[in-house]
Write a protein that holds these residues in place. Structure first.
Motif, PDB file in Angstrom:
ATOM      1  N   GLY A  94       0.781  -1.276  -0.041  1.00  0.00           N
ATOM      2  CA  GLY A  94      -0.014  -0.108  -0.140  1.00  0.00           C
ATOM      3  C   GLY A  94       0.724   1.378  -0.097  1.00  0.00           C
ATOM      4  N   THR A  95       2.089   1.133   0.753  1.00  0.00           N
ATOM      5  CA  THR A  95       2.795   2.445   0.815  1.00  0.00           C
ATOM      6  C   THR A  95       3.527   2.607  -0.543  1.00  0.00           C
ATOM      7  N   SER A  96       4.053   1.618  -1.356  1.00  0.00           N
ATOM      8  CA  SER A  96       4.404   1.813  -2.736  1.00  0.00           C
ATOM      9  C   SER A  96       3.421   2.420  -3.600  1.00  0.00           C
ATOM     10  N   ALA A 171      -7.654   6.264   6.128  1.00  0.00           N
ATOM     11  CA  ALA A 171      -7.033   6.031   7.703  1.00  0.00           C
ATOM     12  C   ALA A 171      -6.650   4.659   7.790  1.00  0.00           C
ATOM     13  N   SER A 172      -5.991   4.427   8.908  1.00  0.00           N
ATOM     14  CA  SER A 172      -5.882   3.139   9.341  1.00  0.00           C
ATOM     15  C   SER A 172      -6.436   2.993  10.832  1.00  0.00           C
ATOM     16  N   ALA A 173      -7.018   4.086  11.179  1.00  0.00           N
ATOM     17  CA  ALA A 173      -7.761   3.965  12.841  1.00  0.00           C
ATOM     18  C   ALA A 173      -8.754   4.918  12.665  1.00  0.00           C
ATOM     19  N   ALA A 196      -7.834   9.119  -2.661  1.00  0.00           N
ATOM     20  CA  ALA A 196      -8.523   8.393  -1.700  1.00  0.00           C
ATOM     21  C   ALA A 196      -7.700   6.983  -1.380  1.00  0.00           C
ATOM     22  N   ASP A 197      -7.038   6.747  -0.158  1.00  0.00           N
ATOM     23  CA  ASP A 197      -6.388   5.471   0.383  1.00  0.00           C
ATOM     24  C   ASP A 197      -7.356   4.981   1.015  1.00  0.00           C
ATOM     25  N   ILE A 198      -7.887   3.514   0.601  1.00  0.00           N
ATOM     26  CA  ILE A 198      -8.963   2.862   1.001  1.00  0.00           C
ATOM     27  C   ILE A 198      -8.520   1.567   1.441  1.00  0.00           C
ATOM     28  N   HIS A 225      -5.064  -6.622   1.295  1.00  0.00           N
ATOM     29  CA  HIS A 225      -4.767  -7.677   2.174  1.00  0.00           C
ATOM     30  C   HIS A 225      -5.611  -7.541   3.684  1.00  0.00           C
ATOM     31  N   LYS A 226      -6.517  -6.577   3.483  1.00  0.00           N
ATOM     32  CA  LYS A 226      -7.185  -6.064   4.880  1.00  0.00           C
ATOM     33  C   LYS A 226      -8.517  -6.633   4.798  1.00  0.00           C
ATOM     34  N   THR A 227      -9.476  -5.629   4.692  1.00  0.00           N
ATOM     35  CA  THR A 227     -11.033  -6.135   4.299  1.00  0.00           C
ATOM     36  C   THR A 227     -11.299  -6.804   2.863  1.00  0.00           C
TER      37      THR A 227
HETATM   38  N1  PLP Z   1      -2.723   2.922   3.719  1.00  0.00           N
HETATM   39  C1  PLP Z   1      -3.541   2.789   4.863  1.00  0.00           C
HETATM   40  C2  PLP Z   1      -4.420   3.639   5.225  1.00  0.00           C
HETATM   41  C3  PLP Z   1      -3.160   1.796   5.784  1.00  0.00           C
HETATM   42  O1  PLP Z   1      -3.547   1.575   6.673  1.00  0.00           O
HETATM   43  C4  PLP Z   1      -2.022   0.933   5.307  1.00  0.00           C
HETATM   44  C5  PLP Z   1      -1.362  -0.123   6.205  1.00  0.00           C
HETATM   45  O2  PLP Z   1      -1.708  -0.258   7.327  1.00  0.00           O
HETATM   46  C6  PLP Z   1      -1.252   1.357   4.082  1.00  0.00           C
HETATM   47  C7  PLP Z   1      -1.495   2.331   3.377  1.00  0.00           C
HETATM   48  C8  PLP Z   1       0.104   0.770   3.781  1.00  0.00           C
HETATM   49  O3  PLP Z   1       0.081  -0.566   3.551  1.00  0.00           O
HETATM   50  P1  PLP Z   1       1.459  -1.505   3.411  1.00  0.00           P
HETATM   51  O4  PLP Z   1       1.605  -2.030   5.014  1.00  0.00           O
HETATM   52  O5  PLP Z   1       1.030  -2.599   2.413  1.00  0.00           O
HETATM   53  O6  PLP Z   1       2.469  -0.740   3.013  1.00  0.00           O
END
Ligand code: PLP
Length: 416
Positions: A94-96, A171-173, A196-198, A225-227
């Motif tokens: 996701g970061t990439s 968001a992550s949380a 938008a980062d989902i 790999h999440k929901t």
């Molecule tokens: N974006 C969001 C909102 C996330 O919650 C996460 C991971 O927790 C990422 C991006 C990054 O994903 P990755 O760990 O695969 O780089």
């Protein structure tokens, strides 16, 4: 596993131990899930052998006939699943995916604005020690201190004052629904591109359990790999206008050869996510989260923002145990086979390594087949362990009870 056992008993042993660990514990980490056996089959395939720099029918290596078809299928499924004009399925994470979007659309030093990490945002949305914050000039918006929710009027004011080149939402949380339409309006008004980062909610979005950002965004990124319950990795979706720049940003911009086995596994997961059963699964994630939240609230635990609309919740430990940190609480729960993570809560006075909160999520336990009656039990276990302040007798008793429940619901046990 037999061949691996013979060739490398140490690694085989550790994989078996990890499988036992997953089988014998309940996974409440909101960003984790259990993939299906078909996804695992694709991941463990000979596709890992193939170099395929470039894109289908435009490769730098010969012998790509089959992997071309695999990647094209994955792209087509991603576009269909999300209703997007363009999909790049190569990001290793996701970061990439996020870094590729910045590289595609921005020059170093341009402004990005995302949700504050301390309020639930992600590292890759402009944290100073992440590339996103080191290369771009990052500012942040956050939740309100009284509601702990995003107030779209306040977000609008901040965005219009900053006029970022790119507005990032996701968001992550954050336990509440995100108003992507409002973010789209604000981005337009400010002349900002919208990403938008989902990552967390993708499985809910494709199941129509959460509003869809695709119609309002220039770019949408997600982890798989999440929901969404696919293999580790990410994708970038965009409008057709950005297709060439996005593709160039992934390769050769920030990555070399794609992981073709992971791309095949993403394709398998996308096919699973198109099935009606997946919509039922996404609905069950939310129902389970709501019941778990209600049960914790009923035991007088304060939840950030008062509850949840999605798959996760943040418990404010100070509501019942002012002296216990998230770090300590997560360790007690893990000793009882309930796995979760410490998490800062908005305006947390404690440092991020300590925190005042716990983040709990239901995607993985729902994949295992647990239902609302189990959420009541889990809330009771959590309450008992925390209120006993990690009493070894309570931990041991609970650990056995958790294992018993786990035996009834082995992983992976869903075979869509
Ligand atoms: N974006 C969001 C909102 C996330 O919650 C996460 C991971 O927790 C990422 C991006 C990054 O994903 P990755 O760990 O695969 O780089």
């Amino acid at each position: 596993m037999e061949r691996l056992e013979q060739a490398d008993p140490e690694i085989a042993h550790l994989i078996r131990r990890e499988h036992q660990r997953q089988n014998g514990t309940l996974e409440l980490i909101a960003s984790e899930n259990h993939v299906s056996i078909p996804v695992l089959n694709a991941l463990g395939s000979v596709l890992t052998d193939k170099y395929a720099e470039g894109y289908p029918a435009k490769r730098w290596y010969c012998g790509c006939d089959q992997v071309d078809k695999v990647e094209q299928l994955c792209i087509d499924r991603a576009k269909e699943l999300f209703g997007a004009e363009h999909a790049n399925v190569q990001p290793h994470s996701g970061t990439s995916a996020n870094l590729a979007v910045y590289l595609a659309a921005l020059k170093p030093g341009q402004k990005i604005m995302g949700m504050d990490l301390a309020h639930g945002g992600h590292l890759s949305h402009g944290l100073s020690i992440n590339l996103s914050g080191a290369v771009y000039e990052a500012t942040h918006y956050g939740v309100q201190d009284d509601t702990e929710r995003l107030d779209m009027d306040k977000v609008r004011e901040q965005v219009l004052a900053e006029k970022p080149d790119m507005l990032v939402v996701g968001a992550s949380a954050y336990p509440r629904t995100i108003d992507f339409a409002a973010f789209g309006e604000i981005a337009k008004e400010a002349g900002s591109l919208l990403l938008a980062d989902i990552a967390h909610i993708a499985g809910l979005v494709v199941s129509k359990m959460h509003p869809d950002p695709v119609p309002y965004s220039d770019f949408v990124t997600t982890t798989n790999h999440k929901t969404l319950r696919g293999p580790r990795g990410g994708i970038v979706l965009s409008t057709q206008d950005w297709a060439t720049k996005v593709d160039r940003a992934i390769f050769p911009g920030i990555q070399g050869g794609p992981l073709m086995h992971a791309i095949a596994a993403k394709a398998v997961a996308f096919l699973e996510a198109m099935k009606p059963e997946f919509k039922n699964y996404a609905g069950a994630i939310i129902t389970n989260a709501r019941v778990l939240a209600e049960e914790l609230l009923g035991r007088d635990w304060r939840l950030v923002s008062g509850g949840t609309d999605n798959h996760l919740m943040l418990v404010d430990l100070r509501s019942k145990l002012p002296d216990v940190t998230g770090h300590q609480a997560a360790i007690w729960l893990s000793q009882a086979n309930l796995i979760c993570n410490k998490n800062a809560i908005p305006f947390d006075p404690r440092p991020p390594v300590q925190t005042s909160g716990l983040r709990l999520g239901t995607p993985a336990i729902t994949s295992r087949g647990l239902g609302t009656q189990h959420m009541k039990q889990i809330a009771q276990w959590i309450d008992e362990i925390l209120m006993s302040q990690g009493d070894p007798k309570v931990i041991d008793r609970t650990a056995s009870a958790v294992t018993e429940l786990c035996l009834e619901f082995p992983v992976p046990n869903h075979n869509l």
